[in-house]
Design a protein around this motif. Structure first.
Motif, mmCIF file in Angstrom:
data_model
loop_
_atom_site.group_PDB
_atom_site.id
_atom_site.type_symbol
_atom_site.label_atom_id
_atom_site.label_comp_id
_atom_site.label_asym_id
_atom_site.label_seq_id
_atom_site.Cartn_x
_atom_site.Cartn_y
_atom_site.Cartn_z
ATOM 1 N N THR A 65 0.836 -1.193 0.000
ATOM 2 C CA THR A 65 0.000 0.000 0.000
ATOM 3 C C THR A 65 0.874 1.248 0.000
ATOM 4 N N LEU A 68 1.426 5.135 0.855
ATOM 5 C CA LEU A 68 0.926 5.968 1.948
ATOM 6 C C LEU A 68 1.517 7.372 1.890
ATOM 7 N N ASP A 94 -3.872 6.468 3.403
ATOM 8 C CA ASP A 94 -3.621 5.641 2.220
ATOM 9 C C ASP A 94 -4.388 6.205 1.021
ATOM 10 N N ARG A 115 -4.115 5.425 8.937
ATOM 11 C CA ARG A 115 -3.385 4.301 9.524
ATOM 12 C C ARG A 115 -2.345 4.864 10.482
#
Length: 94
Positions: free
Chosen positions: A34, A36, A55, A61
């Motif tokens: 992912t 970010l 994200d 997160r």
């Protein structure tokens, strides 16, 4: 009664990398990768780094790092980097 999503082993962060352009990549135990963006609310102290990310889907997160999460020199270097060039600021201060 506890209601909510349980953390599964596949949700565990296994690797983080910051690219030369300042973008971050996170890998989970299920090998999902992912991209970010590091947020200005990130906290760096001598005993804890709390990385705050957003994200591509807009989800927040948080990744806590303790000194034993990284080699000693790596934890120190990341703390210094985050203090010198906080998220949202260019490394040259502009």
């Amino acid at each position: 009664m506890l209601v909510g999503a349980a953390l599964t082993p596949t949700a565990s962060v296994t690797r983080l990398r910051v690219g030369e352009n300042g973008g971050w990549t996170l890998w989970r135990a299920d090998q999902e990768e992912t991209g970010l963006t590091l947020l200005p609310s990130t906290v760096a102290t001598s005993w804890l780094i709390l990385l705050h990310f957003r994200d591509g889907a807009g989800r927040f997160r948080a990744v806590p790092l303790l000194p034993d999460s990284l080699p000693p020199d790596g934890f120190r270097r990341l703390t210094v980097r985050l203090r010198i060039a906080p998220p949202g600021e260019a490394a040259d201060g502009t």
